[in-house]
Design an enzyme around this catalytic site. Sequence first.
Site, short mmCIF file in Angstrom:
data_model
loop_
_atom_site.label_atom_id
_atom_site.label_comp_id
_atom_site.label_asym_id
_atom_site.label_seq_id
_atom_site.Cartn_x
_atom_site.Cartn_y
_atom_site.Cartn_z
N ILE A 46 0.86 -1.18 0.00
CA ILE A 46 0.00 0.00 0.00
C ILE A 46 0.89 1.23 0.00
CG2 ILE A 46 -0.25 -0.03 2.52
CD1 ILE A 46 -3.17 1.07 1.98
N GLU A 71 -4.77 -1.90 11.77
CA GLU A 71 -3.34 -1.77 11.52
C GLU A 71 -2.58 -1.46 12.80
OE1 GLU A 71 -0.34 1.25 9.07
OE2 GLU A 71 -2.39 0.93 8.35
N LEU A 82 21.97 -4.53 29.11
CA LEU A 82 22.26 -5.65 30.01
C LEU A 82 23.15 -6.70 29.34
CD1 LEU A 82 18.78 -6.04 31.73
CD2 LEU A 82 20.94 -5.49 32.88
#
Length: 380
Positions: A124, A243, A338
């Site tokens: 699209i 969406e 981390l």
Amino acid sequence: MQREIFTPEHDAFRELVRAFIAREITPHHEQWERDGIVSREVWLAAGRAGLLGIHIDQKHGGGGDPDYRYYVILNEELARAGATGPMFQLHNDMIGPYLDRLCTPEQRERWLPGYCSGELIAAIAMTEPGAGSDLQGIRSTAVRDGDYYVLNGQKTFISNGQLADIVVVVARTDPDAGHRGISLLVAERGMPGFTRGRNLDKLGMHAQDTSELFFADVRVPAANLLGEEGGGFVALMRNLPRERVTIGVTALATAEQAFADTLAYVKQRTAFGQPVGSFQHSKFLLAEMATEIAVARQFTDRAIMEHCADRLSTEEASMVKWWDTELCNRVTDRCVQLHGGYGYMREYPVGRAWADSRVQSIFGGTTEIQKEIIARSLGL
């Protein structure tokens, strides 16, 4: 907490999806990232496995099941596998509803079988160089000329841009009618004047082809008008909640997987003679992330069920999209930290998740747009 939104049939489908990803995607994804594009074969394989057009009528090759939870499962498993290359999410959740809702009987016969088989990959084209979240700012035009529309304009950041065979193009058919002058036209591969620019070099999602598209006097048959002339903006607004929930679903699954990977890592990685996870700072970070993810999971699952019942409002979808994508950004960033230096290496899933997921708070309407929508619903 135990998730309660799935049935045994959904659980069996999840196992099918995991097996598909392990067989058809994971062994090839690193090569696709080097290539900047996935193989068309994975789309055909997805079609054969019944993963495309799950809600489309069986007579057109679809699954005939409107239950959105099957798409949720597919999107969650793709996210957990770091499979950002095959943009099934766009094809299924963001374009499929337009086709299913707006196609004429003739268009259904022409496009839906290939859409469901993976032979016709969909995209699209909304965003332009000068218009992103503000869809009323688009400049692409489509002027009626007999049995054709003459399409001119430029689009950018188009997912599936290189692979797409059918592209739903948002264009102005009446420049003086504001949002009522926006229509949807389906441009097809090979139409004279329809060209693709470069495959854009993104920070993440390297296996996903994202492109510029150009339309220079493209004669699109009037038979390729999707829905009514002037009805494009309303159609877009109607589908945006779906969406946005879908983006939120993907973001949360990414955050959950990054957290799980990091928790396992800090238990075995040592520093100063003890596991990294045993330091108070690490423990507090992990406790915070675990709690934030648990809260988001309950909210998101409730939104999924509200969407299944056709009750989810636009502002609630915006809340899901905003909260889950920003949470994903925070979680993946903390997880990279981390991991230390290894977190910055693409060979570690957490580093790829950090780079690949960052765009989710941008596409589908930025976080700022979601907050604006929520504020309007409060009468502000």
